[in-house]
Design a protein around this motif. Structure first.
Motif: not given
Length: 352
Positions: A146-151, A155-158, A184-186, A193-196
């Motif tokens: 999910l490219l959540a923070y590129r949306s 409201n990304v956490p939502e 923390a929000a993720v 998980g998440f990618t950096i």
């Protein structure tokens, strides 16, 4: 399994040319999930990266950023050929699933409409969630990327929480995560998980030092904190701890390992004959000399030595010096005098 941190050897959605150097740094720090994109390096170099990742027991991820059908299918074939563990991204699920069939490779496609390069997630939360639910229902889809923070304007956490609830499968959040608040929000939204990538390589993540090692160390620390993997305990010195004991034959708890307590005691004179029905004990002499009487023999334990007394064995500890400082290792349920009831018996133990 706790929140997964996936370190991407990428900058702006391309695998970096010095990926192998960065990989060595990540592996030396114990990063267990490492990925790269399907663009930026030739396939042979991607194979070498994957081989190095898997050789250290880490999990490898290939993220697809191709924007046309033929390129995406080619990337899926490359993932199979390279021997990747997990394929992230892509949107043409019906075209990719046949390519992956029988490969054993896990597949996490993008939900929603993906455009541009670097990729952007378009659509409302409702539209993205509907697509996520449909994708997750497919056999061969193991989770979502999910490219959540590129949306934009969401409201990304939502969004993350809604996709996680709809998918019922692991969701990896990718793109534009560069601080512990977003991690923390993720975590709070229920993602697996998440990618950096870019943020760490460009030193954007708040860290105590400079360079990639400091970046990864800070991220790993923050993830460990969220996963409850940081220890609240510091070291203790025995010399200092024993100075707090004023009474003899009155053990104090200095620590606990699972159900085993680490106890400190000052002994003076002789205890009473006794045994423990179910609990073994270890006596380590820190200072002084200890005599351990058994029915068949006697053992003298000097400072720096220890003796194990098995359960059911009658014994009688005796301090051979004015006082003897002893570290005891025994179950938390044990009583110091076992079956004997005398003046040395202690019920609830205080903590050092």
């Amino acid at each position: 399994m706790g929140l997964r941190f996936i370190f991407m050897l990428t900058r702006n959605d391309k695998t970096v040319t010095d990926a192998m150097t960065h990989l060595e740094t990540a592996l030396s720090l114990g990063v267990r999930h490492i990925g790269f994109k399907d663009v930026g390096l030739p396939v042979e170099e991607l194979k070498a990266l994957n081989k190095a990742i898997q050789a250290k027991g880490a999990t490898s991820y290939l993220e697809v950023v191709s924007l046309d059908r033929d390129s995406e299918v080619a990337s899926a074939r490359a993932a199979v050929e390279i021997g990747m563990d997990i394929l992230l991204g892509g949107t043409r699920v019906d075209d990719v699933l046949p390519v992956l069939a029988g490969s054993g490779l896990e597949y996490y496609p993008f939900p929603g409409k993906i455009t541009g390069h670097p990729s952007v997630l378009e659509g409302t939360i409702e539209e993205i969630v509907a697509n996520a639910r449909d994708l997750a229902s497919r056999n061969g889809v193991h989770g979502l990327d999910l490219l959540a923070y590129r949306s934009p304007d969401q409201n990304v956490p939502e969004l993350i929480e809604a996709v996680c609830d709809a998918a019922g499968k692991p969701v990896i959040v990718a793109g534009s995560i560069a601080d512990k608040d977003r991690i923390a929000a993720v975590h709070g939204a229920g993602a697996a998980g998440f990618t950096i990538g870019t943020a760490a390589l460009d030193e954007e993540y708040p860290a105590d030092g400079r360079g990639l090692e400091a970046q990864l160390t800070a991220i790993l620390r923050d993830v460990a904190n969220l996963n409850g993997h940081l220890s609240p305990f510091g070291k203790k010195g025995l010399d200092a701890a024993f100075t707090t004991l004023s009474e003899t034959w009155s053990p104090r708890v200095a620590g606990q390992v699972n159900n085993m307590q680490i106890k400190l005691a000052k002994l003076e004179g002789a205890s009473t004959w006794h045994f423990h029905e179910h609990d073994d004990e270890l006596f380590l002499v820190h200072d002084g000399r200890l005599l351990m009487r058994f029915r068949d023999r006697e053992e003298v334990i000097e400072a720096g030595e220890f003796i194990v007394v098995p359960h059911g064995v009658e014994h009688c500890p005796v301090a051979l010096t004015e006082t003897c400082e002893v570290v005891l290792l025994a179950p938390a349920t044990g009583v110091n005098t076992g079956t004997a009831i005398d003046k040395h018996r202690v019920g609830e133990l205080a903590i050092v």
